[in-house]
Design an enzyme around this catalytic site. Structure first.
Site, PDB file in Angstrom:
ATOM      1  N   LYS A 286      50.283  24.514  56.186  1.00  0.00           N
ATOM      2  CA  LYS A 286      50.227  24.966  54.787  1.00  0.00           C
ATOM      3  C   LYS A 286      49.078  24.349  53.987  1.00  0.00           C
ATOM      4  CE  LYS A 286      54.958  26.452  54.173  1.00  0.00           C
ATOM      5  NZ  LYS A 286      56.237  26.302  53.514  1.00  0.00           N
ATOM      6  N   ALA A 347      59.248  14.804  50.507  1.00  0.00           N
ATOM      7  CA  ALA A 347      57.951  14.861  49.815  1.00  0.00           C
ATOM      8  C   ALA A 347      56.913  15.567  50.691  1.00  0.00           C
ATOM      9  CB  ALA A 347      57.482  13.452  49.463  1.00  0.00           C
TER      10      ALA A 347
HETATM   11  P1  NAP Z   1      56.933  18.916  56.117  1.00  0.00           P
HETATM   12  O1  NAP Z   1      55.758  19.114  55.248  1.00  0.00           O
HETATM   13  O2  NAP Z   1      56.726  18.562  57.548  1.00  0.00           O
HETATM   14  O3  NAP Z   1      57.850  17.774  55.440  1.00  0.00           O
HETATM   15  C1  NAP Z   1      59.004  17.329  56.084  1.00  0.00           C
HETATM   16  C2  NAP Z   1      59.828  16.469  55.137  1.00  0.00           C
HETATM   17  O4  NAP Z   1      61.044  16.154  55.823  1.00  0.00           O
HETATM   18  C3  NAP Z   1      59.172  15.148  54.772  1.00  0.00           C
HETATM   19  O5  NAP Z   1      59.580  14.760  53.474  1.00  0.00           O
HETATM   20  C4  NAP Z   1      59.767  14.198  55.827  1.00  0.00           C
HETATM   21  O6  NAP Z   1      59.823  12.837  55.430  1.00  0.00           O
HETATM   22  C5  NAP Z   1      61.180  14.727  55.884  1.00  0.00           C
HETATM   23  N1  NAP Z   1      61.847  14.365  57.129  1.00  0.00           N
HETATM   24  C6  NAP Z   1      61.627  14.863  58.348  1.00  0.00           C
HETATM   25  N2  NAP Z   1      62.468  14.299  59.237  1.00  0.00           N
HETATM   26  C7  NAP Z   1      63.216  13.410  58.556  1.00  0.00           C
HETATM   27  C8  NAP Z   1      64.265  12.530  58.914  1.00  0.00           C
HETATM   28  N3  NAP Z   1      64.701  12.457  60.169  1.00  0.00           N
HETATM   29  N4  NAP Z   1      64.846  11.787  57.949  1.00  0.00           N
HETATM   30  C9  NAP Z   1      64.419  11.876  56.679  1.00  0.00           C
HETATM   31  N5  NAP Z   1      63.437  12.683  56.258  1.00  0.00           N
HETATM   32  C10 NAP Z   1      62.837  13.457  57.193  1.00  0.00           C
HETATM   33  O7  NAP Z   1      57.864  20.224  56.132  1.00  0.00           O
HETATM   34  P2  NAP Z   1      58.090  21.247  54.903  1.00  0.00           P
HETATM   35  O8  NAP Z   1      57.100  22.357  54.950  1.00  0.00           O
HETATM   36  O9  NAP Z   1      58.201  20.475  53.672  1.00  0.00           O
HETATM   37  O10 NAP Z   1      59.494  21.913  55.314  1.00  0.00           O
HETATM   38  C11 NAP Z   1      60.688  21.166  55.192  1.00  0.00           C
HETATM   39  C12 NAP Z   1      61.908  22.079  55.361  1.00  0.00           C
HETATM   40  O11 NAP Z   1      61.937  23.072  54.346  1.00  0.00           O
HETATM   41  C13 NAP Z   1      61.919  22.825  56.696  1.00  0.00           C
HETATM   42  O12 NAP Z   1      63.225  22.791  57.204  1.00  0.00           O
HETATM   43  C14 NAP Z   1      61.545  24.243  56.308  1.00  0.00           C
HETATM   44  O13 NAP Z   1      62.105  25.212  57.192  1.00  0.00           O
HETATM   45  C15 NAP Z   1      62.184  24.334  54.932  1.00  0.00           C
HETATM   46  N6  NAP Z   1      61.558  25.381  54.117  1.00  0.00           N
HETATM   47  C16 NAP Z   1      62.347  26.401  53.690  1.00  0.00           C
HETATM   48  C17 NAP Z   1      61.818  27.401  52.914  1.00  0.00           C
HETATM   49  C18 NAP Z   1      62.705  28.520  52.460  1.00  0.00           C
HETATM   50  O14 NAP Z   1      62.181  29.571  52.064  1.00  0.00           O
HETATM   51  N7  NAP Z   1      64.014  28.318  52.449  1.00  0.00           N
HETATM   52  C19 NAP Z   1      60.456  27.379  52.554  1.00  0.00           C
HETATM   53  C20 NAP Z   1      59.676  26.301  52.985  1.00  0.00           C
HETATM   54  C21 NAP Z   1      60.244  25.315  53.769  1.00  0.00           C
HETATM   55  P3  NAP Z   1      58.623  11.822  55.811  1.00  0.00           P
HETATM   56  O15 NAP Z   1      57.535  12.093  54.823  1.00  0.00           O
HETATM   57  O16 NAP Z   1      59.243  10.488  55.652  1.00  0.00           O
HETATM   58  O17 NAP Z   1      58.226  12.129  57.214  1.00  0.00           O
END
Ligand code: NAP
Length: 483
Positions: A286, A347
């Protein structure tokens, strides 16, 4: 043509398998190597049991099959079955020397598929191999292990050079190779293989119903516009199940497919080459996609994250539909100022869209994250507060809690990032994770009587906005999400 590759070990079971997918397929590949020993001799009866053309295949282990015996006995049985002339096609490996046998088959009108399996992905002599086989009047089949998007790009390039060969089969094996399967007609492949398995296997074999009813691969033609989603991983995405039924409903000649992308630079080369008209962007691209865009809108500039790219007047334009997709289910509560203070968990990229969207409503935000530095950076950018994830339970006086991490997503559905949070009845609890719909995080909030908002609602809304950006039409109300 869509060809169902049999996976069962008795003839009766293969017949059942074929009948289940009869309307989705045009022919069947009978895999003798997968049949039980006592069933192999019965294979001759198989074509008469179904009203479809059959490809006879007896695959060695070294070519990805199951046969481990001697080459002599494999060819003995294979030849006796082929010379029954009941099979429309026979698949013979490229290295097998069978000149008199070939001649007999050709004279009787049986088409020979000369197959070559490249598990090393060196794509060595690909063009000359295909040309040589085609010159004999046979159908060349090349199945290449595709390790990454570069290998997929190479296949599309090779297909351009092989355009003059009307009958050929080219398959990119592995999940990265899935675009070559779904776009087989664009590659000029005579047919594509599919399976009866519900799940995609490591070779990227897709289910027959999914290929036919979700992707409608048989309807792809030179005018079909290509759209898709890029990510790594990407196969879990529900976006194809939103966009493809929408295209079908408004009779828009387009296909939307998943691209497993490890290298964004190569993907853009592929996108230019095969004329992709637009695509969704998911983790981890992204942010990395932005330098490739000629135009970005206000939200992308603000958030620093782009989830939708469209071709606009010969350049790529980035927008962010997560921003409005997230706000949509909250509109009424935000307009009525019911949401003033919000705890944000996470975040990452999705959190950025959430934070900026809530900021536009002047909400007071606390961002907690496992990596506190990332929470701090986002908080500083947006004049919010921040803390460690482990201190989340000390923020009890908030109107809403938004879960933006990937914790609790399939297959780890028992996990939640907030183990000991004391939810209150009047709080709104929003989870961005959409598989499963009811996450453990939402279940905990539900047990306290909170108002729940599902990640699915956001996904659906942001998908509809993408659809409008892709096609210029509203997402049709009558479209049914493919399940
Ligand atoms: P990302 O940029 O990779 O960020 C992942 C986030 O999850 C970070 O804050 C990370 O923390 C945290 N995380 C990952 N594993 C963890 C764990 N074991 N314990 C605690 N925190 C953890 O991913 P993203 O794009 O933000 O997406 C995150 C989620 O949102 C995904 O499941 C995605 O499918 C969902 N999403 C949904 C929609 C929708 O339309 N519903 C749209 C976008 C995204 P750290 O910084 O500490 O690693």
């Amino acid at each position: 043509m869509l060809c169902l590759t049999s996976s069962k070990n008795t003839i009766n079971e293969v017949v059942k398998e074929v009948n289940q997918y009869r309307k989705n397929i045009d022919l069947v590949e009978l895999r003798i190597d997968l049949l039980k020993e006592e069933e192999k001799l019965k294979a001759q009866e198989f074509p008469a049991l179904i009203d479809l053309p059959v490809i006879l295949t007896y695959r060695r282990k070294s070519d990805g099959g199951a046969y481990t015996g001697s080459e002599k006995s494999r060819l003995k049985l294979f030849k006796s079955l082929a010379l029954s002339y009941k099979f429309a096609y026979v698949d013979i490996e490229e290295d097998v020397k069978t000149s008199t046998f070939d001649k007999e088959l050709r004279e009787k009108g049986v088409r020979i598929i000369r197959s070559y399996h490249d598990f090393e992905d060196n794509q060595k002599d690909l063009i000359s191999k295909i040309n040589r086989i085609a010159n004999k009047g046979d159908i060349p089949k090349i199945a290449i292990m595709t390790r990454n998007i570069f290998d997929v790009y190479q296949i599309f390039l090779a297909a351009e050079q092989l355009e003059h060969i009307k009958e050929k089969i080219i398959v990119g094996m592995s999940q990265a190779g899935i675009p070559t399967r779904l776009l087989y007609k664009k590659i000029g492949s005579l047919l594509m293989y599919c399976s009866s398995d519900e799940k995609i296997n490591d070779l990227g074999h897709l289910n027959a119903r999914i290929m036919d009813e979700l992707y409608r691969v048989r309807e792809v033609n030179e005018n079909t516009k290509i759209y898709g989603i890029i990510g790594d991983p990407v196969m879990h995405s529900l976006s194809p199940s939103i966009h493809n039924p929408g295209f079908k409903q408004i009779r828009f000649n387009a296909i939307y497919i998943p691209f497993l992308v490890d290298n964004i630079n190569i993907f853009f080369k592929l996108a230019e080459r095969i004329k992709i008209f637009g695509f969704s962007v998911t983790v981890p691209h992204k942010r990395s996609v932005i330098p490739f865009l000629g135009l970005i809108n206000r939200e992308v500039k603000l958030i620093g994250s782009c989830n939708t790219v469209i071709r606009s007047r010969n350049q790529w334009k980035g927008i962010n539909t997560d921003y409005y997709g997230f706000l949509d289910p909250l509109k009424e509560d935000l307009d009525n100022q019911k949401i003033k203070k919000v705890l944000i968990i996470g975040a990452g990229g999705a959190a950025r869209a959430v934070v900026w969207a809530l900021k536009s409503y002047n909400c007071k935000l606390i961002i907690v994250n496992r990596n506190e530095e990332k929470a701090k950076a986002l908080a500083n950018e947006t004049m919010s507060s921040y803390d460690k994830l482990s201190r989340a339970s000390s923020y009890a006086d908030v109107d809403m809690i938004v879960q933006t991490t990937s914790v609790g997503m399939m297959p780890n559905i028992k996990e939640t990032p907030l183990k000991d949070y004391n939810f209150k009845e009047n709080q709104i609890v929003y989870d961005l994770v959409y598989t499963p719909k009811l996450t453990t995080f939402l279940l905990d909030a539900k047990s306290k009587g909170c108002k729940l908002i599902y990640g699915w609602d956001m996904l659906y809304k942001q998908g509809k906005l993408q659809f409008e950006a892709f096609t210029g039409y509203h997402y049709p109300k009558s479209a049914e999400i493919f399940v």
